[in-house]
Design a protein around this motif. Sequence first.
Motif, short mmCIF file in Angstrom:
data_model
loop_
_atom_site.label_atom_id
_atom_site.label_comp_id
_atom_site.label_asym_id
_atom_site.label_seq_id
_atom_site.Cartn_x
_atom_site.Cartn_y
_atom_site.Cartn_z
N VAL A 53 -22.13 -5.78 4.88
CA VAL A 53 -21.63 -4.91 3.81
C VAL A 53 -20.13 -4.69 4.05
O VAL A 53 -19.70 -4.33 5.14
N GLU A 54 -19.35 -4.93 3.00
CA GLU A 54 -17.89 -4.83 3.08
C GLU A 54 -17.45 -3.42 3.50
O GLU A 54 -17.98 -2.42 3.02
N ASN A 55 -16.47 -3.37 4.40
CA ASN A 55 -15.81 -2.12 4.81
C ASN A 55 -16.74 -1.05 5.39
O ASN A 55 -16.40 0.12 5.38
N THR A 56 -17.89 -1.46 5.90
CA THR A 56 -18.76 -0.45 6.50
C THR A 56 -18.77 -0.55 8.02
O THR A 56 -19.30 0.33 8.68
N TYR A 57 -18.19 -1.60 8.54
CA TYR A 57 -18.21 -1.81 9.98
C TYR A 57 -16.80 -2.07 10.49
O TYR A 57 -15.98 -2.69 9.81
N GLU A 58 -16.57 -1.61 11.68
CA GLU A 58 -15.26 -1.83 12.29
C GLU A 58 -15.14 -3.28 12.76
O GLU A 58 -16.11 -4.00 12.88
N GLU A 59 -13.92 -3.69 13.01
CA GLU A 59 -13.62 -5.05 13.47
C GLU A 59 -14.40 -5.39 14.74
O GLU A 59 -14.77 -6.53 14.96
N LYS A 60 -14.66 -4.39 15.58
CA LYS A 60 -15.37 -4.63 16.83
C LYS A 60 -16.77 -5.18 16.60
O LYS A 60 -17.29 -5.93 17.40
N LEU A 61 -17.40 -4.80 15.48
CA LEU A 61 -18.74 -5.29 15.19
C LEU A 61 -18.73 -6.80 14.99
O LEU A 61 -19.56 -7.52 15.53
#
Length: 101
Positions: A53-61
């Motif tokens: 899902v777009e923009n729901t997770y940080e780059e670290k994920l």
Amino acid sequence: MLYWDIYQVNSATQNLIGVKFRGTVRKFAIENDFVLLAENAQDEENTVRFALVENTYEEKLLQRITDFIRSIIADAEIKQVLDKVPNPILSKLKNNDISRY
């Protein structure tokens, strides 16, 4: 509406289809409490696609997913192929072109 970013996984040396790869990635998502879709690609050989899902997770994920996939498939190439796709079809990227409908 939810929008999804689509990524694709390829390997030059190992088979990704028929080896429970998608299930392993799904299990990783469930165990780590994030939403992920995964399908075998029908328009490219030895390719699996997954969507977040777009923009729901940080780059670290994404880095965690990449590290996990590379722990299974050492030469895995993971790249983003589409972004901000509503109701994605992962098996054939051309089906995500809304002008087709």
